[in-house]
Design an enzyme around this catalytic site. Structure first.
Site, PDB file in Angstrom:
ATOM      1  N   HIS A 173       0.809  -1.224   0.000  1.00  0.00           N
ATOM      2  CA  HIS A 173       0.000   0.000   0.000  1.00  0.00           C
ATOM      3  C   HIS A 173       0.836   1.265   0.000  1.00  0.00           C
ATOM      4  CE1 HIS A 173      -4.022  -1.808   0.533  1.00  0.00           C
ATOM      5  NE2 HIS A 173      -3.278  -2.829   0.928  1.00  0.00           N
ATOM      6  N   ASP A 377       3.156   9.606  -0.830  1.00  0.00           N
ATOM      7  CA  ASP A 377       2.017   8.820  -0.363  1.00  0.00           C
ATOM      8  C   ASP A 377       1.764   7.699  -1.357  1.00  0.00           C
ATOM      9  OD1 ASP A 377      -0.156   8.118   1.185  1.00  0.00           O
ATOM     10  OD2 ASP A 377      -0.953  10.154   1.287  1.00  0.00           O
TER      11      ASP A 377
HETATM   12  C1  GDG Z   1      -2.091   3.403   3.285  1.00  0.00           C
HETATM   13  C2  GDG Z   1      -1.144   4.237   2.407  1.00  0.00           C
HETATM   14  C3  GDG Z   1      -2.928   4.295   0.667  1.00  0.00           C
HETATM   15  C4  GDG Z   1      -8.714   9.675   8.044  1.00  0.00           C
HETATM   16  N1  GDG Z   1      -9.000  10.497   9.046  1.00  0.00           N
HETATM   17  C5  GDG Z   1     -10.148  10.084   9.575  1.00  0.00           C
HETATM   18  C6  GDG Z   1     -10.572   8.976   8.874  1.00  0.00           C
HETATM   19  N2  GDG Z   1      -9.666   8.737   7.924  1.00  0.00           N
HETATM   20  C7  GDG Z   1      -9.735   7.672   6.917  1.00  0.00           C
HETATM   21  C8  GDG Z   1      -9.970   8.244   5.557  1.00  0.00           C
HETATM   22  C9  GDG Z   1      -9.284   7.253   4.665  1.00  0.00           C
HETATM   23  C10 GDG Z   1      -8.199   6.680   5.547  1.00  0.00           C
HETATM   24  O1  GDG Z   1      -8.508   6.988   6.878  1.00  0.00           O
HETATM   25  C11 GDG Z   1      -6.816   7.265   5.232  1.00  0.00           C
HETATM   26  O2  GDG Z   1      -6.362   6.709   4.073  1.00  0.00           O
HETATM   27  P1  GDG Z   1      -4.987   7.109   3.356  1.00  0.00           P
HETATM   28  O3  GDG Z   1      -4.981   6.543   2.002  1.00  0.00           O
HETATM   29  O4  GDG Z   1      -4.899   8.570   3.352  1.00  0.00           O
HETATM   30  O5  GDG Z   1      -3.761   6.597   4.262  1.00  0.00           O
HETATM   31  P2  GDG Z   1      -3.281   5.255   5.120  1.00  0.00           P
HETATM   32  O6  GDG Z   1      -4.309   4.842   6.053  1.00  0.00           O
HETATM   33  O7  GDG Z   1      -1.975   5.580   5.709  1.00  0.00           O
HETATM   34  O8  GDG Z   1      -3.081   4.094   4.042  1.00  0.00           O
HETATM   35  C12 GDG Z   1      -1.955   5.131   1.496  1.00  0.00           C
HETATM   36  C13 GDG Z   1      -3.759   3.408   1.566  1.00  0.00           C
HETATM   37  O9  GDG Z   1      -2.920   2.619   2.393  1.00  0.00           O
HETATM   38  C14 GDG Z   1      -4.640   2.477   0.764  1.00  0.00           C
HETATM   39  O10 GDG Z   1      -3.892   1.646  -0.053  1.00  0.00           O
HETATM   40  O11 GDG Z   1      -3.788   5.171  -0.011  1.00  0.00           O
HETATM   41  O12 GDG Z   1      -1.082   5.833   0.643  1.00  0.00           O
HETATM   42  O13 GDG Z   1      -0.283   5.008   3.231  1.00  0.00           O
HETATM   43  O14 GDG Z   1     -10.157   6.241   4.278  1.00  0.00           O
HETATM   44  O15 GDG Z   1     -11.327   8.354   5.342  1.00  0.00           O
HETATM   45  N3  GDG Z   1     -11.703   8.324   9.151  1.00  0.00           N
HETATM   46  C15 GDG Z   1     -12.457   8.797  10.188  1.00  0.00           C
HETATM   47  N4  GDG Z   1     -12.077   9.848  10.938  1.00  0.00           N
HETATM   48  C16 GDG Z   1     -10.951  10.536  10.663  1.00  0.00           C
HETATM   49  O16 GDG Z   1     -10.637  11.507  11.342  1.00  0.00           O
HETATM   50  N5  GDG Z   1     -13.588   8.166  10.494  1.00  0.00           N
END
Ligand code: GDG
Length: 739
Positions: A173, A377
């Site tokens: 990821h 990212d």
């Molecule tokens: C890894 C990779 C890749 C965030 N703040 C809140 C919240 N979130 C949720 C968002 C989103 C998720 O968390 C964050 O997703 P990201 O993609 O930004 O980052 P990682 O979790 O580090 O994921 C990344 C991912 O894997 C998928 O392959 O995109 O690059 O690092 O879904 O909605 N949810 C809630 N409250 C928050 O304050 N409920």
């Protein structure tokens, strides 16, 4: 029975929380969990498609050993999940130590933050074994195992060792770093990580760039080249590909408006810019604040009219680098608000906490601009979710070009997150963008997101995993072993007129940097001699080597020698003669071209034989050699189109040969001399393929190594060839199991 998919990730999508009446399960926030939740919910009730899924992972708690069995049982029953319990101290070394102290910074290109602590590495290895044991406990035959992310990169091979025919996929990821960064890992770790991934049938990444980096590292660290993303090496075939993750667009577009209160105070008075991320140095939070400050300086007309709402989710609080980052962010927010704020207006609204899902959906909807500017990212789901939530097609996404999502969301205003001017200008442009352009950009992105949703992502990955696994099975079926080997040995024993055509380098002897260093030892000479002394057997050594070398090494043995890929032949105790008239006029034009290339590629050298010129590049930097040699081969093929010469790409050697000279011609000549009732050809290289092709239908042919081939069978390596020849040379069948 419907097949099951075992989803294996470091963390389960919920955590165990000890309550008064026992443990309860609490949902956790995370990219992977959020993405897969939609999928599992959609698939589970139907039981069709890839069937049921079962999560395997760490539940975030370590219940007393006595309670673990009962917790595991409840998890299985209530949550379709199986826990991997890990002692907290070990977990700390593994998770905070190696995963987040070494791999996370390195893979995101923050090498200055990476630590290289052997104790952490050892824990990383130990935890993979815990995961292996857990998976083996719940995996049933036919299950598909899909392993997620950088925490578990050694697991595919550990499972492969235990269950050679398991269907195993791996998805990373986060970004896969370029070789220049990956090589900073101690060499042994780097090798083990790559070999760990080799256990999978399919390895997926978010972007082509990460795929290329992985393939480059496989080449540079392990010396394994690839063909359109397929590596065939170490007895296995592994596919690597780009599978950009998607989201559940419908869910984000239709998120319920349950809240009465606005998620972000200050609604209505100003244009609202939103950012949401975990507190992490990869997310570019201080840089974003500096850019926002620059925006206010550069475009003062917006002062008092815009607000940046920054949701920062606490993360990895125990780690020093993260605590320092928190203080830096706090200071920057204070500075900007102090400098520009008034009693009626606060430029930065800083929320240091997680929002509940409804509040997050509301925050997405209430904002006018999303400012998503990670320094690096893997993908970034927040950008996608924000776009999905824009049901009215208004708003502008300002997105970092360093996020994997920038490939999918090409219509965003893309910025370099380190370039404050760039980000400031993009904000200004976003705020002034006419509604019609906002709508057309958002429509394009939304429809792309809809087409490539999370369900498609999973289906696509699993379908390709299925076909990668089929590749593997085909390869396995071609392996000479068990019954096919017995048949071959039996046919040999029953025959009276046998012909063995054996290549030398890579078939009977290993490669060395210096081709002169692989002189046959007494063991090999004895073995070949004992085969050839049987009057029923003719043994021909069919090599690309020059006459003098073959003569020095094998002169006086009862072998027929074929030199220079079939240009020369020498029967036992006979003299060398050319198989066809030797044309060498072409050399004058080709020699200077190859000499120039050899000079430009450090470590490479030319070898001139009577009817060919060979350019050897085994000692060279593999990356450089690979690229250069392909170009030169292309050029030579074009240049020699009207000449009677062939361009052969062998194992770390490019050879230009007089036309019509190849091992196929030599094989045909030997086959025509008298009738044979058993023919076996063994070789390891593309130059041996002509020989395989020239054989009659009933002949046996074996390619050494697992490459695709015209040969009927493959064997893993030289040891298998020697073992087979020893069996053929043995006076009686060796007892089964003696191998
Ligand atoms: C890894 C990779 C890749 C965030 N703040 C809140 C919240 N979130 C949720 C968002 C989103 C998720 O968390 C964050 O997703 P990201 O993609 O930004 O980052 P990682 O979790 O580090 O994921 C990344 C991912 O894997 C998928 O392959 O995109 O690059 O690092 O879904 O909605 N949810 C809630 N409250 C928050 O304050 N409920």
């Amino acid at each position: 029975m419907a097949t099951r998919t075992l989803l294996v990730s470091n963390r389960l999508p919920f955590r165990l929380v000890a309550g008064k009446g026992g443990y309860v399960f609490e949902r956790t926030v995370g990219g992977l969990a959020t993405a897969l939740e939609s999928y599992t919910q959609r698939r589970r009730p139907r039981g069709g498609g890839p069937g049921e899924s079962l999560w395997v992972g760490w539940p975030g708690e370590h219940p007393p050993v006595a309670a673990q069995g009962a917790v595991a049982e409840r998890l299985l029953e209530e949550r379709h999940a199986y826990p991997v319990f890990v002692d907290p101290a070990e977990m700390d070394r593994f998770y905070n130590g190696f995963c987040n102290g070494t791999l996370w910074p390195l893979f995101h290109g923050f090498s200055g933050y990476a630590t290289y602590e052997p104790r952490h590495w050892e824990s990383y290895r130990a935890i993979q074994e815990r995961f292996r044991d857990a998976v083996l406990r719940v995996a049933a035959p036919g299950d598909t195992v899909w392993i997620h992310d950088y925490h578990l990169m050694l697991l595919p091979s550990l499972l492969r060792e235990a269950r050679p025919r398991m269907r195993i996929g791996f998805f990373l990821h986060i970004p896969f770093p370029a070789y220049a960064v990956f090589r900073l890992l101690p060499r042994r770790w780097a090798r083990e990580i790559l070999l760990g991934l080799y256990g999978a049938d399919l390895v997926g990444f978010h972007t082509h760039e990460y795929v290329q980096s992985f393939l480059q590292c496989a080449l540079r660290v392990l010396g394994d080249g690839h063909d359109l993303g397929r590596i065939v090496a170490r007895e296995r075939s592994l596919r690597a590909g780009a599978y950009p993750i998607g989201i559940d667009v419908a869910r984000h577009a239709a998120a319920p408006r349950r809240r009465r209160r606005a998620a972000l105070p200050g609604r209505g008075t100003v244009a609202r810019i939103l950012s949401v991320d975990r507190l992490d140095y990869t997310k570019g939070i201080p840089e974003r604040l500096r850019a926002f400050e620059r925006f206010l300086e550069k475009y003062p007309a917006w002062i008092g009219r815009v607000r940046l709402a920054m949701v920062v989710v606490p993360s990895r609080i125990g780690v020093v680098a993260y605590r320092d980052l928190k203080s830096e962010v706090d200071r920057a927010v204070g500075r900007i608000n102090g400098r520009f704020g008034t009693s009626r207006w606060t430029p930065v609204l800083y929320l240091y906490r997680a929002l509940d899902p409804d509040a997050l959906a509301e925050a997405y909807r209430e904002s006018d601009i999303a400012l998503v500017t990670p320094l690096r990212d893997g993908m970034n789901l927040v950008a996608m979710e924000w776009v999905a939530s824009r049901a009215r097609n208004t708003g502008v996404l300002v997105l970092s070009e360093a996020a994997g999502a920038s490939q999918e969301l090409a219509e965003a205003l893309q910025v370099n997150p380190n370039d404050m001017e760039d980000v400031a200008d993009a904000l200004h442009a976003a705020l002034r963008m006419p509604l019609s352009r906002q709508a057309s950009r958002l429509r394009a992105m939304r429809s792309r997101l809809r087409r490539n949703g999370v369900v498609r992502w999973v289906d696509h990955f699993l379908a390709d995993l299925g076909s990668a696994w089929d590749d593997q099975e085909r390869l396995r079926a071609r392996l000479l072993g068990g019954p096919s080997r017995d048949t071959l040995v039996g046919a040999y024993r029953g025959a009276d007129r046998r012909l063995l055509l054996l290549d030398y380098d890579g078939t009977l002897a290993p490669f060395a940097l210096d081709p002169r260093a692989v002189r046959p030892g007494p063991g090999l000479l004895g073995l070949l001699g004992s085969l050839a002394r049987d009057r029923r057997t003719s043994v021909a050594l069919v090599s690309g080597r020059d006459r003098a070398t073959l003569h020095r090494w094998f002169g006086g043995t009862p072998l027929t020698l074929v030199a220079e890929h079939g240009a020369w032949v020498c029967p036992p105790e006979g003299r060398w003669r050319p198989l066809r008239p030797l044309a060498t006029g072409w050399k004058k034009g080709i020699r200077p071209i190859l000499a120039r290339q050899a000079e430009r590629l450090p470590g490479s050298f030319l070898e001139e034989k009577t009817c060919s010129i060979a350019w050897h590049f085994r000692p060279c930097d593999p990356d450089l050699a690979e690229a250069r040699v392909r170009d030169v081969a292309d050029e030579l093929i074009q240049l020699t189109a009207n000449l009677d010469v062939g361009v052969l790409l062998g194992n770390k050697v490019l050879e230009v040969c007089a036309g019509g000279v190849n091992k196929g011609g030599a094989a045909r000549m030997l086959l025509d001399r008298r009738p044979f009732d058993f023919v076996l050809a063994v070789g390891d290289d593309t130059t041996d393929e002509e020989m395989f092709r020239a054989l009659p239908g009933k002949a046996y042919s074996i390619r050494v190594g697992m490459a695709t081939s015209h040969a009927r069978f493959n064997v893993r390596g030289i040891a298998d060839v020697l073992d087979l020849l020893r069996d053929l040379a043995a006076p009686r069948a060796r007892v089964a199991g003696s191998r």
